[in-house]
Design a protein around this motif. Structure first.
Motif, PDB file in Angstrom:
ATOM      1  N   LYS A 137      46.436  37.123  38.911  1.00 28.41           N
ATOM      2  CA  LYS A 137      46.554  36.866  37.468  1.00 28.41           C
ATOM      3  C   LYS A 137      46.191  35.428  37.096  1.00 28.41           C
ATOM      4  CE  LYS A 137      49.626  37.161  33.526  1.00 28.41           C
ATOM      5  NZ  LYS A 137      50.975  36.884  33.058  1.00 28.41           N
ATOM      6  N   GLU A 138      46.679  34.454  37.872  1.00 25.34           N
ATOM      7  CA  GLU A 138      46.431  33.064  37.477  1.00 25.34           C
ATOM      8  C   GLU A 138      44.954  32.687  37.598  1.00 25.34           C
ATOM      9  OE1 GLU A 138      47.399  30.402  41.324  1.00 25.34           O
ATOM     10  OE2 GLU A 138      49.149  30.906  40.102  1.00 25.34           O
ATOM     11  N   GLU A 141      43.310  34.168  34.512  1.00 25.68           N
ATOM     12  CA  GLU A 141      43.636  33.345  33.336  1.00 25.68           C
ATOM     13  C   GLU A 141      42.832  32.048  33.349  1.00 25.68           C
ATOM     14  OE1 GLU A 141      48.212  34.653  32.271  1.00 25.68           O
ATOM     15  OE2 GLU A 141      47.927  33.059  33.738  1.00 25.68           O
ATOM     16  N   TYR A 167      40.100  38.078  28.955  1.00 27.09           N
ATOM     17  CA  TYR A 167      41.207  38.550  29.791  1.00 27.09           C
ATOM     18  C   TYR A 167      41.654  39.876  29.171  1.00 27.09           C
ATOM     19  CZ  TYR A 167      45.571  38.585  32.414  1.00 27.09           C
ATOM     20  OH  TYR A 167      46.598  38.936  33.267  1.00 27.09           O
ATOM     21  N   THR A 170      47.097  42.885  32.257  1.00 28.62           N
ATOM     22  CA  THR A 170      47.835  42.455  33.449  1.00 28.62           C
ATOM     23  C   THR A 170      48.277  43.685  34.237  1.00 28.62           C
ATOM     24  OG1 THR A 170      48.585  40.503  32.261  1.00 28.62           O
ATOM     25  CG2 THR A 170      49.877  41.131  34.180  1.00 28.62           C
ATOM     26  N   GLU A 183      51.380  38.968  40.189  1.00 36.24           N
ATOM     27  CA  GLU A 183      50.732  39.914  39.279  1.00 36.24           C
ATOM     28  C   GLU A 183      49.215  39.746  39.362  1.00 36.24           C
ATOM     29  OE1 GLU A 183      53.473  40.927  35.551  1.00 36.24           O
ATOM     30  OE2 GLU A 183      52.730  38.854  35.518  1.00 36.24           O
ATOM     31  N   SER A 184      48.496  40.767  38.916  1.00 32.43           N
ATOM     32  CA  SER A 184      47.042  40.707  38.888  1.00 32.43           C
ATOM     33  C   SER A 184      46.569  40.752  37.439  1.00 32.43           C
ATOM     34  CB  SER A 184      46.457  41.895  39.656  1.00 32.43           C
ATOM     35  OG  SER A 184      46.942  41.878  40.984  1.00 32.43           O
ATOM     36  N   GLY A 185      45.353  40.318  37.207  1.00 27.65           N
ATOM     37  CA  GLY A 185      44.796  40.339  35.855  1.00 27.65           C
ATOM     38  C   GLY A 185      43.366  40.845  35.895  1.00 27.65           C
TER      39      GLY A 185
END
Length: 263
Positions: A137-138, A141, A167, A170, A183-185
């Motif tokens: 996730k980061e 982002e 984006y 999530t 987490e993934s994004g």
């Protein structure tokens, strides 16, 4: 279908297999299918995302380094067998398959090489009109962040110089086997209509990297390596820190440096 559990996720390959069908379909649906007839999926694993790509009106190729996954795909997706590339995406010359034709990239990317995948995509931007997939996730982002953000950096500027970055959503850890710790994004990069820059591309990469490698310093200090004239170094832009500059301002800064070096 064979048993997906025969394929063990390998830690050294950064593998986390997606096991949620609805999310796999959602990722496949992020592709617009415009301006290309072929898609390359990176790291298909047991084909959870692949099977939704195969339903689309597009030719799907996959690239996979894990021999166990390749065997599984060959046995379970017979119509895909001839389009499985058993290579390392980062080292392989994709034009042995794509011959200069445009193609999109998609995948549930292995976390340990995800930023390198983006850099290789940027190198091949002439051929890649669209790119979508899942990152930590980061990282997702960061790629999509704007100036002024703490996470805005090299990847943000270089990806957004050529692509519009969005984006999308999530994804929680429990939809993977094994579940990652974070987490993934999912994001999408759509190449800009006019992605030819008014400055030297290679110089832009150098300027952005040099600036963010010392992100706490002003550009006057971090860009000393370019031996710029005193005259140019007096420009107000050099009093700023890199995260204060928009992508457009980095392009303009590169133009200024280019002119200065050539004088």
């Amino acid at each position: 279908m064979g048993n997906q559990h025969q394929v063990k996720a390998k830690k050294h390959l950064g593998q986390h297999f997606l096991i949620d069908e609805s999310i796999a379909k959602r990722i496949a649906d992020t592709l617009s299918l415009k301006n290309y007839k072929t898609v390359l999926e990176i790291g298909p694993g047991t084909g959870v995302l692949t099977k939704y790509l195969l339903k689309k009106d597009i030719t799907t190729h996959v690239i996979e380094i894990d021999t166990e996954s390749v065997e599984y795909l060959k046995n379970n997706y017979l119509n895909l067998a001839s389009r499985i590339i058993e290579k390392d995406f980062l080292k392989y010359d994709l034009n042995e398959v794509f011959k200069g034709e445009p193609f999109a990239i998609i995948g549930n990317f292995p976390y340990n090489i995800s930023t390198q995948i983006v850099f290789k995509t940027l190198e091949m931007r002439d051929q890649i009109p669209e790119f979508s997939g899942m990152f930590q996730k980061e990282v997702a982002e960061r790629i999509c962040s704007k100036e002024g953000s703490k996470v805005y950096g090299i990847l943000s500027v270089l990806a957004q110089a050529f692509y519009d970055a969005e984006y999308l959503f999530t994804v929680p850890p429990e939809v993977f086997n094994p579940p990652p710790k974070v987490e993934s994004g999912v994001l999408r990069l759509t190449r800009k209509e006019n992605y030819t820059l008014p400055c030297n591309d290679k110089l832009l990469f150098k300027v952005v990297k040099a600036a963010f490698q010392q992100r706490r310093k002003t550009l006057r200090n971090s860009l000393k390596i370019f031996n710029l004239s005193d005259n140019l170094r007096e420009d107000v832009i050099f009093g700023k820190r890199p995260e204060q500059l928009s992508v457009q301002q980095f392009i303009e800064l590169t133009q200024l440096i280019e002119n200065d070096i050539n004088e």
